[in-house]
Design an enzyme around this catalytic site. Structure first.
Site, PDB file in Angstrom:
ATOM      1  CD  GLU A 167      -2.606   1.239   2.645  1.00  0.00           C
ATOM      2  OE1 GLU A 167      -3.048   0.124   3.021  1.00  0.00           O
ATOM      3  OE2 GLU A 167      -2.817   2.295   3.263  1.00  0.00           O
TER       4      GLU A 167
ATOM      5  CD  GLU B 243      -3.206   7.328   5.303  1.00  0.00           C
ATOM      6  OE1 GLU B 243      -4.227   6.727   5.697  1.00  0.00           O
ATOM      7  OE2 GLU B 243      -2.052   7.009   5.625  1.00  0.00           O
TER       8      GLU B 243
END
Length: 394
Positions: free
Chosen positions: A273, A278
């Site tokens: 990932e 974020e």
């Protein structure tokens, strides 16, 4: 003379008594009941109907004066002013007043205006005001300031191999999937239910907009959207730029990321990932870039970095979030400034980042990392994405 005065007095008394006998006692007057109304805003003008009702019989026509009154909805902009006299004839139980709501596609808060009633004849009013609510929250147009950082579209030694500029009227379903559901909180105790509805994901003014809402849906209290390019667009190496403006309040968790395309065969975290960006609401001026993998003990390994604005937060302007992705290394950048680099030698397990990956865009609500929304979190919350661009070396 006294006899004449007495006769006149009796005559006047008799007339007054006769007049009073023709008036209907107040307690016998019918009552007119008013009702509120809700109308979804359209792109063209539409009528909203105010209904009035009489639930008891009556023998004389009822008349009521009415006039529109502004609230948060404004005359001429949101509705057309109206006034007049409403008549309800004996033998009927209902009547109505139609008012025009002006067409508009702007997505905004719901608005209200009123129809004021007065001067009833041959009836009593059960109230004096009806409320009309104009529903604007599903509008298709949502402008936002384009201020912020803009990256070049030409990097020496690279060619643009794919981009989505989000300039159309609808999401390109040949590229994007809209995921559905909550999937047991996506492993993070998230609170949102992802939908593919235009209420949660739409294009406007050259931007993709993911909107998180506080609403009851499928047994959950929040809705949002999560998009992927799985099985449609996958890439291996290159430079990736995403220009976005982010929601930043408590409990918000916007993310721009990528997963290994082999996730259906090796599962997560072995597929790998790449969190390109974020943000969690408790640090509205900081974004994070992270790589995740399956470590040497068959668990979850990850390492990453962060960068912060010198002032303000990421909801105020657009910023460009990037990775420079090469064989055995990934570098993270914000507004073209590197802030973290990961290489193969720091991965204590299976290195997954030399394989093809697909992209994901989402806005989560709540979860283990950001915590849950509180009373300071106003909804809806939105992530605006101006573009996603992929460059590869010539």
């Amino acid at each position: 003379m006294n006899l004449l005065v007495l006769l006149l007095s009796l005559s006047l008394f008799s007339c007054k008594k006769s007049d009073n006998s023709e008036k209907q006692p107040i307690e016998n007057l019918p009552t007119v009941q008013l009702s509120d109304v809700t109308q979804q805003r359209r792109t063209t003008d539409v009528s909203v109907r105010f209904n009035v009702s009489v639930w008891s019989s009556f023998t004389k026509p009822i008349t009521i004066t009415y006039a529109t009154q502004e609230g948060t909805a404004k005359q001429g902009t949101d509705f057309v002013a109206a006034n007049g006299t409403l008549t309800i004839q004996p033998g009927t139980t209902q009547a109505y007043v139609d008012v025009t709501v002006k067409g508009d596609s702007l997505r905004q808060n719901d608005l209200q205006f009123y129809l004021q009633f007065s001067n009833p004849q041959n009836a009593l009013l059960g109230g004096t005001k009806s409320t009309a609510t104009i529903l604007n929250t599903d509008g298709t147009y949502l402008p936002t300031s384009n201020d912020g950082y803009s990256a070049t579209d030409n990097y020496p030694g690279y060619s643009l191999v794919w981009s989505d500029e989000f300039n159309g009227s609808a999401l390109d379903t040949k590229v994007w999937n809209t995921e559905q559901g909550n999937n047991n909180g996506w492993g993070n105790h998230e609170l949102e239910y992802y939908t593919g509805r235009p209420q949660n994901v739409f294009l406007s003014n050259g931007n993709l907009i993911i909107e998180a809402r506080k609403e009851t849906y499928q047994g959950f209290n929040y809705t949002s959207a999560r998009l992927t390019t799985q099985n449609k667009k996958t890439y291996q190496f290159g430079r990736v730029d995403i220009r976005a403006k982010l929601p930043v309040l408590k409990g918000m968790w916007p993310a721009i990321w990528a997963l290994g395309s082999n996730i259906t065969t090796v599962n997560w975290p072995q597929c790998g990932e790449i969190d390109i960006m974020e943000l969690v609401g408790q640090t509205p001026g900081t974004v994070y870039g992270t790589g995740h993998w399956k470590n040497a003990t068959n668990g979850h390994g990850y390492k990453g970095g962060q960068t912060s604005l010198s002032s303000g937060d990421f909801s105020q302007k657009f910023h460009v979030f990037s990775i420079l992705w090469e064989k055995d290394s990934i570098q993270w950048l914000m507004d073209d400034k590197p802030y973290y680099k990961s290489t193969k030698d720091i991965v204590d397990g299976i290195y997954p980042f030399n394989n093809p990956f697909f992209f994901l865009l989402n806005v989560a609500v709540g979860g283990d990392w950001p915590g849950n929304p509180d009373g300071t979190t106003q909804f809806p919350q939105r992530m605006f994405v101006d573009y996603l661009r992929v460059y590869q070396k010539n």
